[in-house]
Design an enzyme around this catalytic site. Structure first.
Site, PDB file in Angstrom:
ATOM      1  CB  THR A 199      -2.228  -0.168  -3.792  1.00 43.43           C
ATOM      2  OG1 THR A 199      -1.374  -0.889  -4.692  1.00 43.43           O
ATOM      3  CG2 THR A 199      -1.423   0.960  -3.183  1.00 43.43           C
TER       4      THR A 199
ATOM      5  CB  THR B 232      -8.507  -3.177  -2.741  1.00 42.68           C
ATOM      6  OG1 THR B 232      -8.950  -3.149  -4.103  1.00 42.68           O
ATOM      7  CG2 THR B 232      -8.331  -4.611  -2.298  1.00 42.68           C
TER       8      THR B 232
ATOM      9  CE  LYS C 189     -11.410  10.985 -13.864  1.00 41.87           C
ATOM     10  NZ  LYS C 189     -12.069  12.207 -13.349  1.00 41.87           N
ATOM     11  N   GLY C 190      -7.225   6.786 -10.672  1.00 41.53           N
ATOM     12  CA  GLY C 190      -6.559   6.239  -9.488  1.00 41.53           C
ATOM     13  C   GLY C 190      -7.197   6.717  -8.201  1.00 41.53           C
TER      14      GLY C 190
ATOM     15  CD  GLU D  65      -0.497   9.242  -4.833  1.00 41.14           C
ATOM     16  OE1 GLU D  65       0.003   9.917  -3.929  1.00 41.14           O
ATOM     17  OE2 GLU D  65       0.054   8.233  -5.314  1.00 41.14           O
TER      18      GLU D  65
ATOM     19  CG  PHE E  51       3.111   4.813   2.519  1.00 40.22           C
ATOM     20  CD1 PHE E  51       1.852   4.289   2.271  1.00 40.22           C
ATOM     21  CD2 PHE E  51       3.801   4.335   3.615  1.00 40.22           C
ATOM     22  CE1 PHE E  51       1.308   3.318   3.091  1.00 40.22           C
ATOM     23  CE2 PHE E  51       3.269   3.355   4.437  1.00 40.22           C
ATOM     24  CZ  PHE E  51       2.012   2.856   4.173  1.00 40.22           C
TER      25      PHE E  51
END
Length: 770
Positions: free
Chosen positions: A486, A653, A721-722, A725, A259
């Site tokens: 992740t 995931t 994109k991610g 977060e 994290f």
């Protein structure tokens, strides 16, 4: 040549997984290894000559070590050595030698470097013994006396000492401003002005930090380290101890959560290296749960936010100021206030950011650093403004929707936030929400509905990837990436399998070794856009090479065809739309007389093109709470999180990441805070019993929506994109806003504990909250 490293266990999907496409809910390829215990973590690797190190922690917050008496420890059974600042191996002295790849400006902390004590809990000695139990017993026998100096750990008492980070020292770009906020504030008919406070949080992943250093006959160090980058840890060790990088290999194939706490190498790593060098044998150092509170954390933060608006609800001015703590050694900075210049259309924006130096260890990035607090403050202030205007909070956000970036007018690479609002509201049932607080009740509980916006940067970096197709049709793809839970193994396997037309079980993605092709640190939700794009690029090059081989076959059906005119399906290459002319890849390599074909790809961002755009992932969080005012208890019973994060590669995931972020947002809002006894300068609740986090009973329905989006500016190859977060951003604000809707009490500090529900936030002075 890059191929499977025998010592590195690289999982593949089980037989029968079959053909995959991006977005499918594929189960983790590493799941079987994790649940069966086959996955080995940093503290589980063995060596014939393995010894065990236990850290001795300091007990004062500032001063010097006057005397270290290690005689009793050395005399204890099984003890081999006690390392201190007086007998440690040689270390480099210059600050630059100890700066890892993510170090902030300043002077990095170096364990056992001198007699100086910079913070409570600092490692001051390492006891090494034949067994862990012997080392732990002997560590308790070390006696220390100090020359104690006056310390300071109370940030709220020292806000007057706040200073602007020095850009050259901190590598920090000050937040921008525009227009004239003061003039807009004076003229505005509707105003909101609020202060916010967020206590210290610690990451506390289940796997504690550990390093196993295996000492080779030639002095080569093979290190199994809990880290978010094997190559960052190798950089740190080789530079700090003056070793050639060829003498150091770092591996982290499995990481039990991080994290952000593993972005920088933690102090057990240099201590284990010191011991291995001094003893010329293998050493393992594992931190205790209490010692997990003795390094970086999410910083304590104070914020002030002002919103100026017209009677119609249009924003006329935004002011956002933040102050948070850093150490005496380094200027750790976060982008706390920047989000207030990106989310809503406004002509007058003023942003300010300062630090207060404390006698603590430097803070470190924690999931959505800066945004977890900064967006929370903005979104609570927006809710306050909505109530002053007697306007629905969602309507206010849509009214002030930014079509271009407010600060500089740049377009967004993609922005489907409006759809996040609309789809999330529809799924949640927001249209049935009464505006007035305290208007919904179920038995003894008040019911409230709140919402907030989320935003996070869409990052992409540089990476190298190798793709090797073997004669048996097995594909091995490699990069020194990291999977901190992740789903990196799974996402990269999906990308490669889809690109090459192979079943998942024929694909192995190899990561977690510093000798593999270069990859960035696993942080900032950048891995899929960066390493994933590299995987796609390597596979494209491999397909082009295979097409050339196919064109060389006798009477080839592929002659004159371009890459876009052929398909890779079911382990074969075929002219587009002509499966009867397909050639199995294994047969193709056999006829070409090749055992393997390898291609490498360097993934580099489209820097010149990307600079013209603002690149971000967005979300809309809708939340239901139930509040028992008599007990001060809050239950978060329903959350809908609608996310626009580009194309989704691994549906299962990715959704898990958002759910995990929401769980942490609930924990941040209601539970998590590390308390300091400022008389001692020490964190007091340094254990799982007293550092409260959300448990199973705290979590109810969480519904994740992925809004359709395809961003070819962020990721030309994949459109991704991610998502790591964004799951936490906005959740605490949505909960706080829902509590106001339920109770009429505006709570601006986290965590929102029962005393604040009972007394109200304004009845709890800031000094007591710290």
């Amino acid at each position: 040549m890059t191929d499977l490293i025998p010592e590195l266990r690289a999982p593949s999907a089980p037989e029968g997984t079959g053909r995959v496409r991006a977005g499918m809910p594929v189960s983790r390829v590493d799941g079987r290894d994790k649940v069966t215990g086959a996955a080995k973590y940093a503290a589980e690797h063995e060596a014939d000559d393995l010894s065990y190190g236990v850290v001795v922690s300091g007990t004062v917050a500032k001063g010097r070590i006057k005397q270290l008496d290690v005689s009793a420890a050395l005399a204890a059974p099984g003890v081999i050595e006690v390392l201190t600042h007086e007998n440690r191996p040689k270390m480099r002295s210059l600050d630059i030698a100890w700066k890892d790849m993510t170090a902030p400006g300043g002077s990095p902390f170096r364990p056992l470097y001198s007699d100086r004590v910079f913070y409570s809990g600092q490692p001051i000695a390492l006891v090494v013994a034949e067994t862990f139990e012997e080392a732990r017993h002997a560590a308790a026998l070390v006696r220390v006396t100090y020359d104690v100096e006056q310390h300071e750990t109370n940030m709220l008492d020292n806000l007057h000492m706040a200073y602007k980070p020095r850009p050259m020292k901190a590598g920090f770009t000050p937040p921008s401003s525009k227009g004239d906020f003061d003039k807009a504030w004076q003229a505005a008919p509707v105003k909101v002005e609020s202060e916010f406070y967020n206590g210290v949080e610690h990451h506390n992943p289940m796997e504690m930090f550990a390093s196993t250093v295996i000492y080779g006959e030639d002095g080569h160090l093979t290190i199994y380290d809990k880290t978010q980058s094997s190559q960052n840890s190798r950089w740190f060790v080789s530079h700090g101890f003056g070793l050639s990088k060829d003498k150091v290999t770092v591996r982290n194939p499995y990481v039990g959560g991080a994290f952000g706490s593993g972005l920088r190498p933690q102090y057990q790593l240099p201590l284990a290296v010191m011991a291995a060098q001094k003893l010329k044998r293998s050493v393992r150092v594992v931190l205790t749960r209490q010692q997990m509170f003795s390094f970086g954390h999410r910083p304590e933060t104070w914020q002030k936010l002002k919103l100026a608006a017209g009677q119609d609800g249009k924003l006329q001015g935004i002011y956002h100021e933040a102050v948070h703590e850093t150490s005496r050694l380094e200027d750790y900075v976060e982008v706390v206030v920047n989000w207030s210049g990106q989310l809503y259309a406004c002509e007058n924006i003023e942003l300010g950011y300062k630090l207060v130096a404390q006698d603590r260890y430097s803070p470190i990035d924690m999931r959505a650093p800066g945004a977890a607090h900064g967006v929370q403050a903005l979104e609570i202030a927006m809710d306050e403004l909505a109530y002053k205007l007697e306007m629905d909070p969602l309507e206010l956000r849509l009214l002030n929707y930014a079509e271009t970036n407010p600060l500089d007018g740049k377009p967004y690479s993609t922005k489907e936030l409006r759809q996040c609002y609309l789809q999330g509201a529809e799924r949640f049932g927001w249209k049935d929400r009464p505006l007035a607080p305290r208007s919904m009740r179920d038995g003894d509980e008040l019911v409230g509905w709140g919402m907030a916006t989320g935003i996070w940067d869409s990052l992409v970096m540089v990476a190298r990837v190798s793709a090797v197709l073997h004669a048996d049709g097995r594909l091995v793809v490699s990069s020194a990436a990291t999977d901190i839970g992740t789903g990196t193994y799974t996402a990269m396997s999906i990308i490669a399998a889809e690109a090459m037309g192979l079943p998942m079980e024929r694909v192995t993605f190899q990561l977690g070794d510093s000798t593999l092709p270069m990859a960035p640190i696993e942080g900032g939700s950048s891995h899929v856009a960066t390493v994933g794009s590299g995987v796609a690029g390597a596979c494209d090059k491999l397909k082009a090479t295979l097409l050339k081989l196919a064109q060389q076959l006798p009477d080839s059906a592929f002659k004159g065809l371009k890459p876009k005119e052929v398909d890779f399906e079911d382990g074969a290459i075929q002219p587009h739309g002509k499966p009867e002319q397909a050639v199995q890849l294994s047969a193709l390599l056999a006829q070409a007389g090749k055992e393997r074909v390898e291609e490498k790809f360097l993934m580099t961002p489209q820097m010149l093109k990307q600079r013209k755009y603002v690149r971000a992932v967005h979300s809309a969080v809708f939340c239901e709470v139930r509040v028992n005012e008599k007990l001060g208890m809050v239950r978060v019973t329903r959350v809908v999180d609608a996310v626009a994060a580009g194309r989704i590669i691994s549906g299962k995931t990715a959704a898990s990441q958002i759910v995990g972020g929401v769980v942490w947002g609930i924990s941040q809002a209601l539970h998590e805070e590390t308390h300091t006894d400022h008389r001692l300068g020490r964190f007091m609740n340094h254990n799982y019993a007293e550092y409260h986090i959300a448990a199973n009973a705290d979590i109810h329905d969480i519904d994740v929506i992925f809004v359709e989006e395809d961003d070819r500016i962020v990721s030309k190859q994949l459109g991704v994109k991610g998502v790591g977060e964004i799951g936490i951003v906005g959740v605490a604000a949505a909960i706080s806003n829902a509590i106001f809707h339920a109770t009429g009490k505006r709570l601006r500090s986290t965590p929102i504990t029962p005393d604040k529900i009972l007394l109200g936030d304004q009845e709890v002075p800031l000094q007591q909250r710290g």
